[in-house]
Design a protein around this motif. Sequence first.
Motif, PDB file in Angstrom:
ATOM      1  N   LYS A 166      -5.938   3.071   5.019  1.00  0.00           N
ATOM      2  CA  LYS A 166      -5.081   1.951   5.406  1.00  0.00           C
ATOM      3  C   LYS A 166      -4.394   1.427   4.153  1.00  0.00           C
ATOM      4  O   LYS A 166      -4.513   2.007   3.085  1.00  0.00           O
ATOM      5  N   THR A 174      -4.396  -2.812  -1.139  1.00  0.00           N
ATOM      6  CA  THR A 174      -4.259  -4.258  -1.320  1.00  0.00           C
ATOM      7  C   THR A 174      -4.380  -4.713  -2.770  1.00  0.00           C
ATOM      8  O   THR A 174      -3.970  -5.824  -3.107  1.00  0.00           O
ATOM      9  N   GLU A 230      -7.302  -1.909   2.656  1.00  0.00           N
ATOM     10  CA  GLU A 230      -7.653  -2.554   3.920  1.00  0.00           C
ATOM     11  C   GLU A 230      -8.771  -1.812   4.640  1.00  0.00           C
ATOM     12  O   GLU A 230      -9.396  -2.359   5.545  1.00  0.00           O
ATOM     13  N   ASN A 269     -15.158  -5.069   4.789  1.00  0.00           N
ATOM     14  CA  ASN A 269     -13.839  -5.574   5.189  1.00  0.00           C
ATOM     15  C   ASN A 269     -12.836  -5.311   4.064  1.00  0.00           C
ATOM     16  O   ASN A 269     -13.188  -4.690   3.059  1.00  0.00           O
ATOM     17  N   TYR A 270     -11.619  -5.824   4.227  1.00  0.00           N
ATOM     18  CA  TYR A 270     -10.575  -5.641   3.228  1.00  0.00           C
ATOM     19  C   TYR A 270     -11.091  -5.872   1.812  1.00  0.00           C
ATOM     20  O   TYR A 270     -11.843  -6.801   1.563  1.00  0.00           O
TER      21      TYR A 270
END
Length: 220
Positions: free
Chosen positions: A63, A66, A82, A106-107
């Motif tokens: 994904k 970030t 992500e 999580n992220y």
Amino acid sequence: FYISIGQNSMHIYNSALSFTPQHTIFYETYFSKLEKSIKVLNGPSLQWSTSAPIGEPLKGHKKGVTCVAFSPDGLKIVSGGEDGSLCLWNAKSGAAIGEPLNGHGNYIMCVAFSPDSSKFFVSGSYDQTHCLWDGKSGAAIGEPLKGHSEDVWCVAYSSDGSQIVSGSKDKTLRLWDGRSGASIGEPLTGHSGAVWCVVFSPDSLKFVSGSLDTTLCIWN
């Protein structure tokens, strides 16, 4: 600066010419004509930079990416995504170093290397934890570090590598041992909004945090 350049152009060109890429018309035309010019011996550029990517895009995350960070020695890159994973990369070749690193649920919001580059790096996540990692093997050091009650939005190492500071959506900051990950003291309160960014002073004696409450706080 138009007037200054117009009146002193030769002086400015003489000062800048030594740092001009050597395989350019400007350098090849004028360098030999200037007396007593400074010559750059180590690492001179050969061409103007093109602003183009070096090689192909690096693929490893499932994904969006970030956060990214270079190791201080410039040899490695770490990225967080992500998908909750981190990837280590060879900064020169772009090759992935090992498999994606999993430890968060999580992220990944933020990542930072220790000042000595190869020993440790730290990541912070939406899962309210941050993780300490071995900079060489990529292995997780201990369990995820818990202390915040909401997302961890920022992390930073002190310049001497002895401490980590983290900031969170829960409006607090926390200090941690930079090598063991052990918590140092109680949560630091001073902001009325989420802590968005943090950085240590060069001497490691202070750090400053920025918040969505529109303020900065300086801490000893």
